[in-house]
Design a protein around this motif. Structure first.
Motif, PDB file in Angstrom:
ATOM      1  N   ILE A 163      -0.117  -1.575  -3.309  1.00  7.75           N
ATOM      2  CA  ILE A 163       0.453  -2.718  -4.028  1.00  7.75           C
ATOM      3  C   ILE A 163      -0.538  -3.880  -4.060  1.00  7.75           C
ATOM      4  N   LEU A 164      -1.137  -4.179  -2.920  1.00 13.07           N
ATOM      5  CA  LEU A 164      -1.997  -5.358  -2.810  1.00 13.07           C
ATOM      6  C   LEU A 164      -3.422  -5.106  -3.305  1.00 13.07           C
ATOM      7  N   GLY A 165      -3.891  -3.882  -3.228  1.00  7.31           N
ATOM      8  CA  GLY A 165      -5.271  -3.586  -3.609  1.00  7.31           C
ATOM      9  C   GLY A 165      -5.654  -4.086  -4.991  1.00  7.31           C
ATOM     10  N   PRO A 166      -4.895  -3.756  -6.033  1.00  5.94           N
ATOM     11  CA  PRO A 166      -5.253  -4.229  -7.371  1.00  5.94           C
ATOM     12  C   PRO A 166      -5.242  -5.751  -7.490  1.00  5.94           C
ATOM     13  N   GLU A 167      -4.355  -6.400  -6.745  1.00  3.97           N
ATOM     14  CA  GLU A 167      -4.292  -7.865  -6.813  1.00  3.97           C
ATOM     15  C   GLU A 167      -5.509  -8.499  -6.145  1.00  3.97           C
ATOM     16  N   LEU A 168      -5.944  -7.911  -5.049  1.00  2.00           N
ATOM     17  CA  LEU A 168      -7.130  -8.440  -4.369  1.00  2.00           C
ATOM     18  C   LEU A 168      -8.385  -8.233  -5.206  1.00  2.00           C
ATOM     19  N   ARG A 169      -8.446  -7.114  -5.907  1.00  4.07           N
ATOM     20  CA  ARG A 169      -9.580  -6.899  -6.810  1.00  4.07           C
ATOM     21  C   ARG A 169      -9.538  -7.885  -7.978  1.00  4.07           C
ATOM     22  N   LYS A 170      -8.354  -8.209  -8.417  1.00  2.62           N
ATOM     23  CA  LYS A 170      -8.191  -9.205  -9.474  1.00  2.62           C
ATOM     24  C   LYS A 170      -8.720 -10.568  -8.987  1.00  2.62           C
ATOM     25  N   PHE A 171      -8.401 -10.913  -7.734  1.00  4.77           N
ATOM     26  CA  PHE A 171      -8.880 -12.174  -7.156  1.00  4.77           C
ATOM     27  C   PHE A 171     -10.404 -12.168  -7.059  1.00  4.77           C
ATOM     28  N   GLU A 172     -10.983 -11.033  -6.634  1.00  5.27           N
ATOM     29  CA  GLU A 172     -12.436 -10.946  -6.513  1.00  5.27           C
ATOM     30  C   GLU A 172     -13.104 -11.109  -7.881  1.00  5.27           C
TER      31      GLU A 172
ATOM     32  N   GLY B 113       6.234  -3.018   2.501  1.00  8.97           N
ATOM     33  CA  GLY B 113       6.722  -1.858   1.770  1.00  8.97           C
ATOM     34  C   GLY B 113       7.218  -0.766   2.697  1.00  8.97           C
ATOM     35  N   PRO B 114       7.470   0.424   2.151  1.00 15.10           N
ATOM     36  CA  PRO B 114       7.966   1.542   2.968  1.00 15.10           C
ATOM     37  C   PRO B 114       7.015   1.928   4.102  1.00 15.10           C
ATOM     38  N   ASN B 115       5.724   1.695   3.898  1.00  9.44           N
ATOM     39  CA  ASN B 115       4.732   1.999   4.925  1.00  9.44           C
ATOM     40  C   ASN B 115       3.453   1.221   4.616  1.00  9.44           C
ATOM     41  N   VAL B 116       2.502   1.306   5.525  1.00  4.26           N
ATOM     42  CA  VAL B 116       1.243   0.559   5.390  1.00  4.26           C
ATOM     43  C   VAL B 116       0.486   0.985   4.136  1.00  4.26           C
ATOM     44  N   GLU B 117       0.451   2.290   3.869  1.00  2.56           N
ATOM     45  CA  GLU B 117      -0.294   2.768   2.699  1.00  2.56           C
ATOM     46  C   GLU B 117       0.297   2.239   1.398  1.00  2.56           C
ATOM     47  N   ALA B 118       1.621   2.116   1.355  1.00  3.69           N
ATOM     48  CA  ALA B 118       2.264   1.571   0.151  1.00  3.69           C
ATOM     49  C   ALA B 118       1.817   0.135  -0.086  1.00  3.69           C
TER      50      ALA B 118
ATOM     51  N   SER C 207       0.363 -18.320  -6.973  1.00  2.00           N
ATOM     52  CA  SER C 207       0.369 -18.633  -8.404  1.00  2.00           C
ATOM     53  C   SER C 207       1.636 -18.067  -9.042  1.00  2.00           C
ATOM     54  N   ASP C 208       2.027 -18.621 -10.161  1.00  2.87           N
ATOM     55  CA  ASP C 208       3.254 -18.175 -10.824  1.00  2.87           C
ATOM     56  C   ASP C 208       3.223 -16.672 -11.095  1.00  2.87           C
ATOM     57  N   ALA C 209       2.106 -16.184 -11.616  1.00  3.12           N
ATOM     58  CA  ALA C 209       2.018 -14.770 -11.991  1.00  3.12           C
ATOM     59  C   ALA C 209       2.127 -13.847 -10.776  1.00  3.12           C
ATOM     60  N   GLU C 210       1.389 -14.152  -9.712  1.00  6.14           N
ATOM     61  CA  GLU C 210       1.438 -13.309  -8.522  1.00  6.14           C
ATOM     62  C   GLU C 210       2.792 -13.393  -7.837  1.00  6.14           C
ATOM     63  N   GLN C 211       3.394 -14.562  -7.851  1.00  8.13           N
ATOM     64  CA  GLN C 211       4.717 -14.709  -7.256  1.00  8.13           C
ATOM     65  C   GLN C 211       5.750 -13.843  -7.973  1.00  8.13           C
ATOM     66  N   ARG C 212       5.674 -13.820  -9.290  1.00  5.72           N
ATOM     67  CA  ARG C 212       6.596 -12.977 -10.040  1.00  5.72           C
ATOM     68  C   ARG C 212       6.362 -11.504  -9.706  1.00  5.72           C
ATOM     69  N   LEU C 213       5.101 -11.092  -9.729  1.00  9.16           N
ATOM     70  CA  LEU C 213       4.775  -9.683  -9.528  1.00  9.16           C
ATOM     71  C   LEU C 213       5.112  -9.208  -8.115  1.00  9.16           C
TER      72      LEU C 213
ATOM     73  N   VAL D  91     -11.967  -9.685  -0.619  1.00 11.45           N
ATOM     74  CA  VAL D  91     -10.959  -9.800   0.435  1.00 11.45           C
ATOM     75  C   VAL D  91     -10.865  -8.479   1.183  1.00 11.45           C
ATOM     76  N   LYS D  92     -11.138  -8.530   2.482  1.00 14.31           N
ATOM     77  CA  LYS D  92     -10.984  -7.365   3.346  1.00 14.31           C
ATOM     78  C   LYS D  92      -9.545  -7.350   3.857  1.00 14.31           C
ATOM     79  N   LEU D  93      -8.789  -6.365   3.429  1.00 17.53           N
ATOM     80  CA  LEU D  93      -7.367  -6.288   3.728  1.00 17.53           C
ATOM     81  C   LEU D  93      -7.087  -5.413   4.940  1.00 17.53           C
ATOM     82  N   GLU D  94      -6.225  -5.923   5.820  1.00 20.13           N
ATOM     83  CA  GLU D  94      -5.634  -5.104   6.870  1.00 20.13           C
ATOM     84  C   GLU D  94      -4.135  -5.342   6.840  1.00 20.13           C
ATOM     85  N   VAL D  95      -3.366  -4.285   6.652  1.00 18.21           N
ATOM     86  CA  VAL D  95      -1.910  -4.386   6.697  1.00 18.21           C
ATOM     87  C   VAL D  95      -1.481  -4.107   8.135  1.00 18.21           C
TER      88      VAL D  95
END
Length: 438
Positions: free
Chosen positions: A58-67, A49-54, A345-351, A74-78
């Motif tokens: 974007i990814l935070g809600p998806e990782l929580r969905k996976f959890e 994205g435009p920067n690391v925080e962006a 997955s199809d859904a994550e790929q679309r999003l 998932v411990k994320l580092e961009v």
């Protein structure tokens, strides 16, 4: 748009194959990985994205969905692009790294040669729904031919020709070019009174490689033979590089100042109305950021010598994008595969591809209307019909550096008013070929 940086970042990798043969990444307590819990994964995501925080947003809600679905945190580092390759190499040699990570797809064969990444054999692909879910061209940029892929396609991109509608109208041009002859003819009508037809980035080594590679394909040439030996001075390769540099040197449709341009400078010129055309990947968001309206510009496939884009000599783009990989030494292989399955997955790929302006390498996800807009449709059809991967060799990054520099030097010659000839192009490429042999 950071998505394209995976394919355009240039890094010299020294002795990759020897660096970590038999060495994996995997998590350790000091690496902040999954040893602290069998229900935890560490993920290094590239900055898209435009920067690391962006990216975190974007990814935070998806990782929580996976959890929530799996119980795996998932411990994320961009990781910013300038740091990513060196971080990966350090992890490969030390054995201390993430469980899952993003890699530029042009690095696939180089990192595959280290032995650090999990091979995606039939068993592993079956765990994420099977190899057939992915478009074949994207799979072609996942490692050396004849070997199990070192990674799985995540976000895909290709080049397109973007054009300024108003500048075309002012020049009396009713439609964008579909062949190079048409582009040059249109370009000469436009390149007047301080305005230029085509933007280029002569100082951007990887972009130089991308354009030269496609033109070489159109001339029926490759930069390497079937054994991996460089063939930089073949007639087709020489003709390809000369054709690209001649847009400035002979045709006069690229401004001499573009010889020194680096990352994204050609996009800025396009957005400000200084140039009428630019060859780029997923540039829409950049144009918007620079104040352009969607109706100000159009997009069509990259030109071919004649006819329409297709396979073989009608290749008109390299395959760009991001792959997702697993360190072979992870102590949570099952969790890592589940995470790759989730991200592809199809859904994550679309999003995710919709958010980042990329094209899903997963076939079913491409059915989303977002990938049928005029601009994304061009990218999608190019990916599936007329794009080819850069050479999947262990020394790919050295190839980008040596040939990319040769093209840069030829642009500098052209900008200085020196004549660019077939002989001078061949001489520069011969030097690049010798560098590959060192």
């Amino acid at each position: 748009m950071r998505i394209l940086r995976a394919a355009t970042v240039t890094a010299t990798v020294t002795a990759l194959a020897a660096a970590a043969t038999g060495c994996g990444g995997g998590s350790t307590p000091s690496g902040g990985g999954s040893n602290d819990s069998p229900r935890t994964l560490t993920y290094w995501a590239s900055n898209q994205g435009p920067n690391v925080e962006a990216d975190k947003k974007i990814l935070g809600p998806e990782l929580r969905k996976f959890e929530k679905r799996t119980g795996i945190k998932v411990k994320l580092e961009v990781v910013p692009w300038p740091d990513l390759l060196n971080r990966i190499l350090a992890a490969a040699t030390s054995g201390q790294g993430p469980d899952v990570l993003n890699i530029g797809n042009t690095w696939s064969a180089s990192l595959q040669a280290t032995g650090a990444l999990l091979p995606w054999d039939k068993e592993n692909f079956d765990e994420i729904g099977g190899r057939d879910r992915f478009v074949a061209p994207a799979l072609g940029a996942t490692g050396a031919e004849g070997k199990d892929p070192a990674a799985v396609p995540l976000y895909s991109l290709t080049y397109a020709l973007y054009y300024n509608k108003q500048m075309f109208k002012e020049a009396g041009i009713s439609q964008p070019p579909s062949t190079w002859d048409e582009l040059v003819a249109d370009g000469k009508k436009i390149s007047k009174h301080g305005k230029w037809a085509l933007g280029a980035e002569g100082g951007n080594l990887s972009n130089n490689i991308h354009q030269a590679f496609v033109l070489a394909k159109q001339h029926g040439a490759d930069f390497f033979d079937s054994s991996g030996k460089p063939t930089f001075t073949s007639p087709g390769a020489v003709a390809a590089v000369k054709q690209y540099v001649d847009f400035m040197a002979e045709d006069g449709i690229i401004a001499p100042g573009n010889a020194e341009y680096g990352q994204n400078q050609s996009l800025q010129d396009f957005a400000k109305g200084r140039t009428a055309m630019v060859l780029w990947q997923a540039a829409a968001s950049t144009f918007t950021a620079h104040g352009m309206k969607a109706e100000d510009w159009g997009v069509v496939p990259v030109p071919v010598p004649s006819g329409a884009p297709g396979t073989g000599r009608r290749t008109n783009s390299m395959i760009a994008g991001i792959n997702i990989a697993v360190f072979k030494n992870t102590d949570n292989l099952d969790g890592a595969r589940k995470f790759v399955k989730f991200m592809t997955s199809d859904a994550e790929q679309r999003l995710l591809n919709k958010t980042y302006g990329a094209i899903p390498p997963v076939k079913a996800a491409q059915a989303d209307p977002a990938f049928s807009r005029p601009d994304t449709k061009v990218l999608r059809e190019t990916l599936t019909r007329s794009a080819a991967p850069l050479p999947q060799i262990a020394d790919e990054s050295q190839f980008e550096t040596s040939v990319g520099t040769a093209v840069k030097d030829l642009f500098a010659d052209a900008a200085a008013g020196h004549r660019v000839t077939t002989a001078s192009v061949r001489a520069r490429l011969a030097e690049a070929e010798q560098q590959m042999a060192k």
